[in-house]
Write an enzyme that holds these catalytic residues in place. Sequence first.
Site, PDB file in Angstrom:
ATOM      1  N   HIS A   1       1.026  -1.083   0.170  1.00 45.26           N
ATOM      2  CA  HIS A   1      -0.138   0.041  -0.181  1.00 45.26           C
ATOM      3  C   HIS A   1       0.737   1.328  -0.214  1.00 45.26           C
ATOM      4  O   HIS A   1       0.372   2.150   0.483  1.00 45.26           O
ATOM      5  CB  HIS A   1      -1.070  -0.078   1.217  1.00 45.26           C
ATOM      6  CG  HIS A   1      -2.085  -0.950   0.796  1.00 45.26           C
ATOM      7  ND1 HIS A   1      -2.845  -1.646   2.191  1.00 45.26           N
ATOM      8  CD2 HIS A   1      -2.452  -1.787   0.034  1.00 45.26           C
ATOM      9  CE1 HIS A   1      -3.703  -2.475   1.685  1.00 45.26           C
ATOM     10  NE2 HIS A   1      -3.555  -2.721   0.431  1.00 45.26           N
TER      11      HIS A   1
ATOM     12  N   CYS B   1       6.366  11.132  -8.402  1.00 41.89           N
ATOM     13  CA  CYS B   1       6.228  12.540  -9.347  1.00 41.89           C
ATOM     14  C   CYS B   1       4.858  11.894 -10.228  1.00 41.89           C
ATOM     15  O   CYS B   1       4.986  10.674 -10.756  1.00 41.89           O
ATOM     16  CB  CYS B   1       7.260  12.794 -10.139  1.00 41.89           C
ATOM     17  SG  CYS B   1       6.935  13.711 -11.635  1.00 41.89           S
TER      18      CYS B   1
ATOM     19  N   CYS C   1       9.787  19.170  -7.493  1.00 46.03           N
ATOM     20  CA  CYS C   1       9.845  17.647  -7.635  1.00 46.03           C
ATOM     21  C   CYS C   1      11.498  17.565  -8.180  1.00 46.03           C
ATOM     22  O   CYS C   1      11.883  18.211  -9.020  1.00 46.03           O
ATOM     23  CB  CYS C   1       9.242  17.240  -8.929  1.00 46.03           C
ATOM     24  SG  CYS C   1       9.432  15.523  -9.449  1.00 46.03           S
TER      25      CYS C   1
ATOM     26  N   ASN D   1      -2.596 -13.350  15.829  1.00 45.52           N
ATOM     27  CA  ASN D   1      -3.350 -12.119  15.927  1.00 45.52           C
ATOM     28  C   ASN D   1      -3.783 -11.912  17.427  1.00 45.52           C
ATOM     29  O   ASN D   1      -3.938 -12.779  17.972  1.00 45.52           O
ATOM     30  CB  ASN D   1      -4.632 -12.329  15.027  1.00 45.52           C
ATOM     31  CG  ASN D   1      -4.932 -11.181  14.294  1.00 45.52           C
ATOM     32  OD1 ASN D   1      -4.796  -9.774  14.759  1.00 45.52           O
ATOM     33  ND2 ASN D   1      -5.469 -10.991  13.037  1.00 45.52           N
TER      34      ASN D   1
HETATM   35 ZN   LIG Z   1       8.926  14.987 -11.557  1.00 45.46          ZN
END
Ligand SMILES: [Zn+2]
Length: 237
Positions: free
Chosen positions: A111, A119, A138, A203
């Site tokens: 995830h 970017c 960036c 768990n």
């Molecule tokens: Zn970039």
Amino acid sequence: MNIVILTGAGISAESGIKTFRDANGLWENHAVEDVASPEGFSRDPQLVYRFYNARRAQLQEVADNPAHRSIAKLINYCKNSTKHHAQLITQNVDDLHERGGLKDQDVWHMHGELKKMRCQKSAQVFTSPLHLDEKTLCPCCHQAGNLRPHIVWFGEIPFYLEEAFSLLNKCDLFLSVGTSGFVYPAAQFVSMTPETCRRVEINLNDTQISPVFDQHLTGKAGDILPDYVDELMEGLS
Ligand SMILES: [Zn+2]
């Protein structure tokens, strides 16, 4: 022996990381879906940046726990072995597995990762500053406004799925740690392991998918895993 370990929110919760399920899925009265979806990001990018900045800041207040360190011990042992292979797949976006002793490339973050940004033009991934926003330049295109958290949002496809499926097909031991309550992807992962695979669930409570496991260890992963891993490693050597 081929080992696959899947970890979920429970192992991070033991370190004090807050899950928004505790707060009825709300963050500052915003539904988590609104701060963790592509639609939410286009509607209100500042809110989404703020949400992830807060979560990134929270990482500085927590530490890895014995469960993270035990998993690292097992993975690192197998890396030095010619007979055994172990892969960690995590649903968690924190860096506690890395802090527990694993290298960046050892952890498959399905995830995404709080500490990374991406970017949107080039799809390149970079280490994120603590504070990321629409003004952050960036590193690849030297423009502002193209960066987003490197997180898999609602409706997006998790990373490493194909790689995971191919490992699960030849898995001898599947360990599911702290993935309580939510059926996906643990249930799907378990169903892809061969008949001969031993499936172990660690768990706090039994889960909806507990019946498909061969063994349940109920309690905190940080209490159970150190001994479990030591015993397992004795059998491996
Ligand atoms: Zn970039």
